[in-house]
Design a protein around this motif. Sequence first.
Motif, short mmCIF file in Angstrom:
data_model
loop_
_atom_site.label_atom_id
_atom_site.label_comp_id
_atom_site.label_asym_id
_atom_site.label_seq_id
_atom_site.Cartn_x
_atom_site.Cartn_y
_atom_site.Cartn_z
N ALA A 44 0.82 -1.49 -0.43
CA ALA A 44 -0.05 0.00 0.20
C ALA A 44 0.98 0.89 0.16
O ALA A 44 0.04 2.07 -0.69
N ILE B 69 2.44 1.42 -3.90
CA ILE B 69 1.23 1.99 -4.70
C ILE B 69 0.41 3.90 -3.43
O ILE B 69 0.58 5.02 -4.94
N ASN B 70 0.41 3.95 -2.78
CA ASN B 70 0.73 5.85 -2.15
C ASN B 70 1.94 6.57 -2.80
O ASN B 70 1.15 7.52 -3.02
N SER C 235 -4.26 4.04 -1.65
CA SER C 235 -4.01 2.98 -1.80
C SER C 235 -5.80 2.46 -1.69
O SER C 235 -5.90 1.49 -2.12
N GLN D 154 -8.76 1.03 -4.10
CA GLN D 154 -9.32 -0.93 -4.30
C GLN D 154 -10.55 -0.64 -3.97
O GLN D 154 -11.66 -0.78 -4.88
N LEU E 264 2.95 -6.55 -5.42
CA LEU E 264 2.25 -5.94 -5.64
C LEU E 264 1.03 -6.78 -6.31
O LEU E 264 -0.21 -5.76 -7.17
N PHE F 54 -2.79 -5.90 -4.87
CA PHE F 54 -4.04 -5.05 -6.51
C PHE F 54 -4.05 -5.74 -7.45
O PHE F 54 -3.52 -5.43 -8.64
#
Length: 349
Positions: A61, A64-65, A177, A181, A239, A243
């Motif tokens: 996460a 992703i951020n 993130s 989602q 990842l 995700f």
Amino acid sequence: MVSPITTPTEKVKNSSRYAAENAIHVIINKEALQNFAQNKITLPLKPRSLRPYPLKFISPAHEINFHVLLAVLSFGSGFKKECNEICQRSPQLTIIYGVLSMVIGGAKLDMEYLNSVTLGDIQSLFDIKIDQDVPHESIPGLYISRPSALRPFADKIHSVISTCGRKLAELQCRDFSHYLQKIMEENPSVDRFISMLSRDFPPFSDQGKLSDGTDVYLFSKAQRLIHDLILATSASRELQGAFGYVRFLDPKQLTVFSDNVLPAILRHEGVLQYSPHLSSIVDGQQPIPSGPLETELRAVTVEACEQILDIIGRDANSAVDLDDFLRTLKKDEEHHSIVRHLCKDTTAY
């Protein structure tokens, strides 16, 4: 008129086609475009790899951020001269430097952190001098503080970060993130990704109007983020597992990411021809305000690239790969010093 198609990617393509057909200041030279497509593009186009960063993320996460924040802050090209003079770095490297500094400093890049960032933090994290001492107009030996030439750039960075933090709080999402989602739980797709992101986060809503009032959609940063997430997840099983929605994002649907680099490359190659009015502004390095002229320039660039793809073939090549190819040209001796248009009041590029 632009046909009333609701998907974001079709909005980009159709509004850009309309802009080219009704252009006032930017014309596509069909002969030069065909020559460029047939003789100057090395086929097949090669996809790029993701820029590696020397970072250790605390979780998928967190990574992703990082990619989302880097994407939303990818602007400032209009401050190239000021950044080079004051920071000794390009605007792009200044942004990367700042976001890397956040991660290295232990920031989770979540909603709470984004809402805590101050203008002073921007100055230290991005190494941007926001004020400067100048001599007093009438008192010899006295200096007073005045905003530096990069203060507007720093203000925009702070504003975008604050806006993202506030929107995450309103949406009850702990970070980017978590937000992605949630929106990708049902019907994960490129169009849903762009539609939701541009609706919920104004800095990702890249659109404008032509001089006749027609809406034009570009969504450059949202599309670039999709590409970066695809590359990031393809290089990391962790990842991919966390995700899985990314596998539903088809890069073939994307257009080029129109900014100030691609128009300059295509103009140099003769593909785009500017009006005397636009030429005088660009060549004189005068800023173009956000508005119909700047929107037309970027939109016609998208349409020119769509026409190039029609010639070189879409089965083996994508707009994203064409975008990458054009950007590699700016690094060679012929294209390195070509003049790009400046726009200081945008956060789109």
